[in-house]
Structure formats: structure tokens, C-alpha cells
Design an enzyme around this catalytic site. Structure first.
Site, PDB file in Angstrom:
ATOM      1  CE1 TYR A 141      -4.261 -11.130   0.270  1.00 18.98           C
ATOM      2  CE2 TYR A 141      -4.163 -11.520  -2.095  1.00 18.98           C
ATOM      3  CZ  TYR A 141      -4.833 -11.062  -0.987  1.00 18.98           C
ATOM      4  OH  TYR A 141      -6.088 -10.530  -1.122  1.00 18.98           O
ATOM      5  CE  LYS A 152      -6.439  -3.378  -0.036  1.00 18.38           C
ATOM      6  NZ  LYS A 152      -7.195  -4.626   0.237  1.00 18.38           N
ATOM      7  CB  SER A 157      -3.848  -8.543  -6.835  1.00 17.58           C
ATOM      8  OG  SER A 157      -3.966  -9.675  -6.000  1.00 17.58           O
ATOM      9  CB  THR A 184      -2.993  -7.769   1.677  1.00 13.08           C
ATOM     10  OG1 THR A 184      -2.968  -6.693   0.734  1.00 13.08           O
ATOM     11  CG2 THR A 184      -4.427  -8.038   2.080  1.00 13.08           C
ATOM     12  CG  HIS A 211     -10.242  -8.827   1.518  1.00 14.17           C
ATOM     13  ND1 HIS A 211      -8.869  -8.822   1.626  1.00 14.17           N
ATOM     14  CD2 HIS A 211     -10.512  -9.469   0.356  1.00 14.17           C
ATOM     15  CE1 HIS A 211      -8.340  -9.447   0.586  1.00 14.17           C
ATOM     16  NE2 HIS A 211      -9.317  -9.839  -0.202  1.00 14.17           N
TER      17      HIS A 211
END
Length: 304
Positions: free
Chosen positions: A82, A198, A58, A108, A222
Site C-alpha cells: 500500500y 491488485k 501485507s 494494491t 477486496h
């Protein structure tokens, strides 16, 4: 179920995004992972490498991109992006992931703003972590937790060293709510590998992404943590596969509690699935060995 078939050997492998995976699931990207257990992403990456499944790091992870690569040098590493308000910092991470040999970018898109996350506020889940009375009381009968907390490498985040506040406040501060399809096209042009989007939660968005030529879409809400009235990805799966499955891979994330859930998703057309909570539960229970055990449990359930 079909009968009178030779099932003495079960082949659980799949081709996902142009390469093989030993099982139809991988480890989902999770933020703040070393808050759960000090081995964190390194343990997950090593376990995934041994099992022959992808590991996803992540943007909000607690282990450097290069350290994950070193922990899983021969496996498939994916990087979850992100987009921050500071675009240069975001793309610097993307560049590092590409140079480290990560083969897939998970863009995402379901956190344009942070969810309310009321439970986080009640539990004092903030950056840095707060040791409230409830946490201290829970930890008193667990001396090993205190030893681990006090003697291991302090929790650190690449970009969050000076932050003081809740996770939701952090996300609102960092994440860019203006990201559009045009920005997605620009991000795709910067990445040399596969691109998966995503956080898709509607057929209309799935069709538009397929028309853009992305390599895959991940149906996900999520884990239900962003919007408590979001659609259930498993319910969307058959319709999305019918409409776009011939053009792009459809993956599923959210709600997987057993290997049977994974088989059901594959049966409805999913090419691949990801698990997050099960991974973290295994990590918290037993570190790297706990992640190995989680993968073993799901594998056995899939085969059965």
C-alpha cells in the site's frame, strides 16, 4: 466435462510469473493477522512453503518481512504494497522485501480511501483491539483463548505502535489517495522482481496496465469490504482474459469458497488465484495445522 480421458493422475501445478507453483492458488495478503491467532503470518508462510505455493505478506501485516523470510526460506514470498503518504517509509519496506528475497510485488490499488467498515465500528475492531462486553462474554467459555491472549507476545505493528482509533481511520491517515499510473510506473522501476497490480475492477484499467507492461493483474474487489457495490471479479474474468490475457497474466482474488471455485476461475482463463478468508478461518481454527488443513481441503477439491 470431457469424457474418456486418463485421469488417474491429476497435475495441479501451474507456472505463475515465471516460476512453478504446486497448486493454482496462493495465500492472499491479510492485515492484522496476529489478531486472528498468535502464530499469524509465520504459520501461513510455513504452511505455504510446505505446500509449494506462494505466500503474500501485507503492508499491514503483524510479522516483520525478515521473519516471514526466515519462516519460509526456500518458498515463494510476495510482498503486498500500500503506498503511504510517507513515500520514503513505503519504499523502505519495498527495499527490505527485495533484500529479503521476495520475488513479487503486489501493488494494491483499490484502497485510495477506506471503506465505511460499519461492522468494524460496531464490533470495536480498532487499533489497539478493544475488549468490549460482547468479546468478553464470547471468550468466557474459551479459557484457552484467554491463556493465549495473556501469555503470548503482545500484538505489535511496525508502524502503528502509537495509533488509537478504528482501522478505517488508520487507513485514511496513512494511505495516499493521490497515487496515479505515473506513480505506479515509478514504483515498478524501484522493484527488481515481478510486479502485479491488485484490485483491478474494470476492463479499461486492465488494458491500460497491460500496455504498461506489468507482469500481472489481479481482479479483486477486496473481498467486498471496500465498496459493497463493486463488480464481481469472476464476472469480469472472461472479458479481461480475452482482451489482455495474451500480454499479461490475469489472477483472481475474492469470492473463492472452494476448490471448485478455483477450477472455474482457471477454466475461464485465470492463471492464478488467491485465498484470504479460507486461510484466516484455518488459522483461527487450528493455527499452523489449521492452515495446512485448509490447503489440503482445497487441494482435494481441485483434484476431484
Amino acid at each position: 466435462p470431457a469424457i474418456l480421458r486418463d485421469v488417474s493422475k491429476a497435475d495441479t501445478s501451474r507456472e505463475v510469473l515465471g516460476a512453478p507453483t504446486a497448486l493454482p492458488f496462493g495465500i492472499a495478503p491479510t492485515g492484522f493477522t496476529r489478531m486472528m491467532q498468535t502464530e499469524g503470518e509465520r504459520a501461513g508462510a510455513r504452511a505455504a512453503g510446505r505446500a509449494g505455493i506462494p505466500f503474500s505478506l501485507s503492508t499491514m501485516g503483524t510479522t516483520a518481512i525478515e521473519d516471514v523470510r526466515d519462516a519460509n526460506p526456500h518458498g515463494r514470498n510476495w510482498f503486498q504494497l500500500y503506498m503511504w503518504k510517507d513515500r520514503d517509509k513505503s519504499m523502505a519496506l519495498v527495499d527490505r522485501a527485495a533484500k529479503a528475497g521476495f520475488d513479487t510485488l503486489l501493488v494494491t490499488v483499490d484502497v485510495p480511501v477506506a471503506g465505511a467498515r460499519l461492522r468494524d465500528k460496531r464490533n470495536g475492531f480498532s487499533i489497539p483491539p478493544q475488549l468490549g462486553v460482547k468479546t468478553i462474554v464470547n471468550a468466557i467459555p474459551r479459557p484457552w483463548w484467554w491463556f493465549d491472549f495473556l501469555t503470548t507476545e503482545p500484538l505489535a505493528f511496525a508502524s502503528l505502535d502509537r495509533w488509537s482509533g478504528t482501522v478505517g481511520e488508520l487507513l485514511d491517515h496513512m494511505f495516499d489517495p493521490t497515487v496515479t499510473y505515473e506513480d505506479l510506473a515509478w514504483i515498478r522501476d524501484q522493484w527488481p522482481g515481478k510486479v502485479v497490480v491488485k484490485g483491478v475492477q474494470s476492463l479499461a484499467d486492465a488494458k491500460r496496465l497491460a500496455s504498461m507492461g506489468v507482469d500481472g493483474i489481479t481482479l479483486s474487489n477486496h473481498g467486498g469490504r471496500q465498496l459493497d457495490r463493486a463488480p464481481v471479479p469472476f464476472h469480469l474474468l472472461p472479458e479481461v482474459v480475452r482482451e489482455v490475457g495474451a500480454d499479461t497474466e490475469v489472477h483472481l482474488d475474492t469470492g473463492i469458497m472452494s476448490g471448485a471455485d478455483i477450477v472455474a476461475a482457471v477454466a475461464l482463463g485465470a492463471r492464478f488465484t488467491m485465498v484470504g478468508r479460507a486461510y484466516l478461518y484455518g488459522l483461527m481454527a487450528g493455527g499452523e495445522a489449521g492452515v495446512d488443513r485448509m490447503i489440503q481441503i482445497l487441494s482435494e477439491q481441485i483434484e476431484r
